[in-house]
Motif scaffolding. Structure first.
Motif, mmCIF file in Angstrom:
data_model
loop_
_atom_site.group_PDB
_atom_site.id
_atom_site.type_symbol
_atom_site.label_atom_id
_atom_site.label_comp_id
_atom_site.label_asym_id
_atom_site.label_seq_id
_atom_site.Cartn_x
_atom_site.Cartn_y
_atom_site.Cartn_z
ATOM 1 N N ALA A 185 0.802 -1.226 0.000
ATOM 2 C CA ALA A 185 0.000 0.000 0.000
ATOM 3 C C ALA A 185 0.831 1.270 0.000
ATOM 4 N N MET A 186 2.007 1.241 -0.626
ATOM 5 C CA MET A 186 2.797 2.455 -0.754
ATOM 6 C C MET A 186 2.292 3.270 -1.937
ATOM 7 N N ASP A 187 2.681 4.530 -1.992
ATOM 8 C CA ASP A 187 2.198 5.418 -3.053
ATOM 9 C C ASP A 187 2.467 4.831 -4.428
ATOM 10 N N ASN A 188 1.509 5.010 -5.332
ATOM 11 C CA ASN A 188 1.588 4.551 -6.738
ATOM 12 C C ASN A 188 1.589 3.034 -6.876
ATOM 13 N N PHE A 189 1.205 2.288 -5.847
ATOM 14 C CA PHE A 189 1.299 0.830 -5.880
ATOM 15 C C PHE A 189 0.079 0.159 -6.497
ATOM 16 N N CYS A 190 -0.789 0.938 -7.193
ATOM 17 C CA CYS A 190 -1.943 0.294 -7.836
ATOM 18 C C CYS A 190 -2.310 0.992 -9.149
#
Length: 289
Positions: A185-190
């Motif tokens: 769930a880190m930034d840009n992880f999806c």
């Protein structure tokens, strides 16, 4: 239908619009009816009749179209209530790890703020040294539901999109008590996209080629026929626990070939370009920076 979220290239305001893709052109839904919202979540939540209206329109006759090369595609759906993921859900992915096939589905989550566009960069977090890739089929819930029976579960699916479940592997077993959340769930992880294809157009989600390429080299190459827990059973299982809402995104798992399972392990580096593609939906391409 194929829904897209887009901004016009060269437009200083960078206003985001909801559109329907027809071939190599896009129709702004507001050009069909000014009352239609600019958000797919809002469309599904507060304007359900709009989808039925659009189904009944011959979109090829709409004159006001925008060539796709004049827009920048963004994530087709933003700010959902939930982003839910299924782990270890491909038979061949379990086999490559000598992992027993899960009798019950394994769930974890991401945050809606993790969602990014189909061609946006992935910023390499300073807190990891093991950045990994995972191509996934994602589906979107179309209406509110609780305790949904299996035989009616597919009625709650609105459509499908491509997802890249970016992962920080060193946060799985050496940090955070072994829980997956922070490593997922880190930034840009999806990254998701490039469009959302309705279930009426993509009729069989269980026989789709699914691939991931890194710098043009195929790393994952499988078929959604390998799914262990199918979409209807996932919906039924989750809806016993909490209410599913319109716009909720559920990632269904990844096939074999991820970096940490390679010999030797092969993780993403700055400058790498990851392309995730699924038959019948399209492909997304994100560079690690």
């Amino acid at each position: 239908m194929r829904f897209v979220q887009y901004i016009l290239k060269g437009c200083p305001a960078a206003t985001s619009y909801l559109g329907v893709r027809v071939g190599q052109e896009i129709i702004n839904v507001k050009s069909i009816n000014p009352k239609y919202p600019n958000s797919l979540v809002e469309l599904l939540t507060d304007h359900k009749s709009c989808v039925e209206d659009l189904d009944g329109i011959d979109l090829s006759r709409i004159k006001e179209k925008i060539p796709i090369d004049q827009v920048e595609l963004k994530a087709p759906l933003c700010n959902p209530d939930k982003v839910i993921c299924v782990g270890m859900n491909y038979k061949d992915h379990c086999e490559e790890q000598n992992y027993p096939v899960p009798i019950e589905p394994i769930f974890f989550s991401k945050f809606s703020s993790n969602i990014t566009g189909p061609f946006d960069p992935i910023h390499y977090p300073a807190v990891t040294n093991k950045l990994d890739y995972e191509v996934e089929l994602a589906f979107v819930i179309g209406k509110k539901g609780k305790n949904i029976p299996l035989e009616k579960a597919m009625d709650y699916v609105f459509g499908y999109t491509v997802a890249h479940d970016v992962s920080a592997r060193d946060w799985f077993d050496k940090k955070n008590g072994g829980q997956w959340l922070l490593g997922k769930a880190m930034d840009n992880f999806c990254p998701i996209g490039p469009e959302l294809v309705t279930k009426e157009e993509l009729k069989d989600p269980y026989n789709l080629f699914i691939r991931c390429l890194v710098n043009g080299v195929v790393k994952q190459d499988s078929n959604t026929a390998q799914l262990i827990h199918r979409i209807d059973s996932i919906i039924t299982y989750l809806s016993k626990i909490f209410t599913l809402l319109p716009g909720d995104i559920i990632l269904t798992g990844t096939p074999p070939g991820v970096g940490f399972c390679s010999t030797p392990p092969c993780f993403l580096q700055k400058g790498d370009v990851v392309e995730c593609e699924i038959e019948g939906i399209g492909s997304i391409k994100n560079q690690v920076i």
